[in-house]
Design a protein around this motif. Structure first.
Motif, mmCIF file in Angstrom:
data_model
loop_
_atom_site.group_PDB
_atom_site.id
_atom_site.type_symbol
_atom_site.label_atom_id
_atom_site.label_comp_id
_atom_site.label_asym_id
_atom_site.label_seq_id
_atom_site.Cartn_x
_atom_site.Cartn_y
_atom_site.Cartn_z
ATOM 1 N N LEU A 1 0.825 -1.207 0.000
ATOM 2 C CA LEU A 1 0.000 0.000 0.000
ATOM 3 C C LEU A 1 0.862 1.260 0.000
ATOM 4 C CD1 LEU A 1 -2.729 -1.140 2.543
ATOM 5 C CD2 LEU A 1 -3.008 -0.872 0.069
ATOM 6 N N ARG B 1 0.765 4.236 -2.722
ATOM 7 C CA ARG B 1 0.525 5.612 -2.273
ATOM 8 C C ARG B 1 1.650 6.533 -2.763
ATOM 9 N NH1 ARG B 1 0.303 4.423 2.526
ATOM 10 N NH2 ARG B 1 -1.974 4.186 2.711
ATOM 11 N N ALA C 1 -6.840 7.708 -2.243
ATOM 12 C CA ALA C 1 -6.877 7.245 -0.849
ATOM 13 C C ALA C 1 -8.042 6.310 -0.589
ATOM 14 C CB ALA C 1 -6.939 8.450 0.090
ATOM 15 N N GLU C 2 -9.190 6.604 -1.184
ATOM 16 C CA GLU C 2 -10.356 5.743 -0.969
ATOM 17 C C GLU C 2 -10.108 4.330 -1.499
ATOM 18 O OE1 GLU C 2 -10.397 8.741 -2.268
ATOM 19 O OE2 GLU C 2 -11.550 9.928 -0.811
ATOM 20 N N THR C 3 -9.464 4.228 -2.653
ATOM 21 C CA THR C 3 -9.169 2.909 -3.223
ATOM 22 C C THR C 3 -8.116 2.185 -2.393
ATOM 23 O OG1 THR C 3 -9.664 3.830 -5.413
ATOM 24 C CG2 THR C 3 -8.590 1.685 -5.346
ATOM 25 N N ASP D 1 -7.762 2.450 0.805
ATOM 26 C CA ASP D 1 -8.485 1.954 1.979
ATOM 27 C C ASP D 1 -9.242 0.674 1.642
ATOM 28 O OD1 ASP D 1 -7.563 4.041 3.506
ATOM 29 O OD2 ASP D 1 -9.386 5.262 3.294
ATOM 30 N N TRP D 2 -9.847 0.651 0.472
ATOM 31 C CA TRP D 2 -10.576 -0.548 0.043
ATOM 32 C C TRP D 2 -9.626 -1.741 -0.097
ATOM 33 C CZ3 TRP D 2 -10.804 -4.234 -3.720
ATOM 34 C CH2 TRP D 2 -11.997 -4.928 -3.869
ATOM 35 N N ALA E 1 -6.844 -2.272 1.407
ATOM 36 C CA ALA E 1 -6.265 -2.703 2.688
ATOM 37 C C ALA E 1 -7.020 -3.881 3.276
ATOM 38 C CB ALA E 1 -6.258 -1.533 3.671
#
Length: 442
Positions: free
Chosen positions: A78, A82, A89-91, A93-94, A96
């Motif tokens: 991740l 990044r 950021a939303e993707t 988080d998904w 993770a």
């Protein structure tokens, strides 16, 4: 799970980056559009066999199961995504929390396949299935190409043992996968110790020309090897003069000499001469092993030669001219909303240039003639005809994200022998031709 079992360096924690950049950008766009959670069906197939091939061999399934199980976006992965701003950021988080929770169906490893055969079917949400495309194709395309070459070589060898010795001719990690695929396709051993360690494949090897050149005399090299490995060893006899080397080898090891290896020259002619010489020297049980850039055609040409085993390297690990099977991973059905009860709608690519596909979630079966020999690969999207229900080829491999079972390589090897034996006799011909049986869509 130990990542070493996947043929990965021990410091690689997951298979999640064995993918293409656009898989993640598709995911991001689908999440924003609200379509990522639509139930979807992807299928792996090839539109045609490599030129001249009569059948394909399914290989790499076991490695696919491991790769799917180990497809995890850990902090290091991740962080890389990044840092490179690959996705938002939303993707991230998904990802993770990503764990494949769908189903995978497939032809059993070792089975044969033909153009259009749905050799693997991946079902789940679009988001979780699309991420697996690259790693699944990477494994299946490579391993199936090697296994197909190995199968042809095994047929050409007519029961004589085959040694896989191509590690130095390909990437070090690809070499391990190639050895596994070769063993599946009919090879009996490998020179690659990593393959022996990871997959339990028998390993063999004795010495190279460098060992002979190290010593002051060829006799000294042979004596050192026999003293170390015993009389049953294999002595390499073509560093200098083959006739003199064979005589020296028998003098050093006696008639109990295990084998001699020939790595150059006119192998057909030299093998006959060496066999006659060995017999005259009383070494009637000493075997002859030949190497030197062999492929299935060279092996077939040696069918009448007094050869006991073959060692194959470059041509095997490069698929004997066809290093990929051109398999694709296509969306064939999807729901029209994220509602899990929504029915699936067939979808298919309809572009020109021979890259069309057939939509719909498919089953496959192999129809046999009255003698029990395969006569057609039948692929359909509707009800399975009664007469084909016990001939279906797809089995469930993963259910709700859980691998159902794993098979030993020996089981897979036996399956391939049986599958090949059920094909028409022309399947093993090396002359150019079309697929040995047609694919029928119903």
């Amino acid at each position: 799970m130990n990542t070493a079992d996947l043929g990965l360096p021990v410091d690689v924690p997951s298979t999640a980056l064995f993918t293409d950049h656009y898989e993640l950008t598709m995911l991001q766009a689908a999440l924003k559009a609200g379509t990522a959670e639509r139930r979807s069906v992807f299928e792996v197939f090839t539109r045609r066999l490599p030129e001249g091939r009569r059948y394909g061999v399914v290989a790499g399934t076991g490695r696919v199961l491991d790769a799917v199980e180990n497809f995890r976006f850990d902090p290091g992965v991740l962080g890389f995504l990044r840092e490179r701003s690959v996705i938002d950021a939303e993707t991230l988080d998904w990802l993770a929390g990503y764990r494949f929770s769908g189903d995978v169906w497939g032809y059993q490893e070792g089975e044969v396949y033909f153009p259009g055969s749905p050799i693997m079917r991946v079902e789940g949400t679009f988001a979780e299935c699309v991420l697996l495309e690259t790693v699944i194709l990477s494994i299946l395309n490579h391993d199936s190409a090697i296994a197909a070459a190995a199968s042809r070589m095994s047929s050409a060898a007519g029961g004589r043992p085959l040694i896989e010795m191509g590690a130095r001719r390909t990437h070090e990690l690809a070499a391990v996968a190639a050895s596994r695929a070769a063993y599946l396709g009919g090879f009996t051993s490998t020179s690659d110790l990593a393959a022996g360690f990871r997959y339990g494949i028998p390993t063999v090897g004795t010495s190279a020309h460098a060992f002979t050149l190290l010593h002051d005399r060829e006799r000294d090299a042979f004596q050192a090897q026999v003293d170390s490995l015993g009389r049953n060893t294999t002595l390499l006899v073509d560093t200098y003069d083959v006739t003199e080397a064979v005589r020296t080898a028998v003098e050093v090891a006696g008639p109990e000499l295990g084998a001699v290896r020939i790595d150059s020259g006119d192998l057909l002619l030299v093998a006959h001469r060496v066999r006659q010489q060995l017999d005259e020297l009383g070494a009637t049980e000493t075997r002859i092993i030949v190497t030197s850039d062999l492929d299935e055609y060279a092996i077939a040409s040696l069918a009448a030669a007094p050869v006991d085993a073959y060692g194959v390297g470059t041509q095997l690990v490069t698929g004997s001219g066809h290093p990929t099977c051109s398999m694709v991973y296509k969306l064939v059905a999807r729901a029209e909303s994220a509602d899990p009860t929504e029915p699936l709608v067939p979808v298919a690519k309809k572009s020109t240039g021979g890259k069309t596909s057939v939509g719909g979630r498919k089953w496959a079966a192999r129809r046999l003639d009255e003698h029990g020999v395969a006569e057609a690969e039948v692929v359909g999207t509707g009800p399975v005809p009664e007469e084909l229900k016990d001939r279906q080829l797809l089995v469930r491999l993963i259910e709700d994200g859980r691998v159902l079972s794993r098979e030993s390589l020996d089981v897979v090897r036996e399956r391939h022998v049986a599958a090949r034996a059920n094909l028409p006799l022309s399947a093993t011909q090396l002359s150019r031709g079309e697929a040995v049986i047609p694919t029928e869509y119903v």
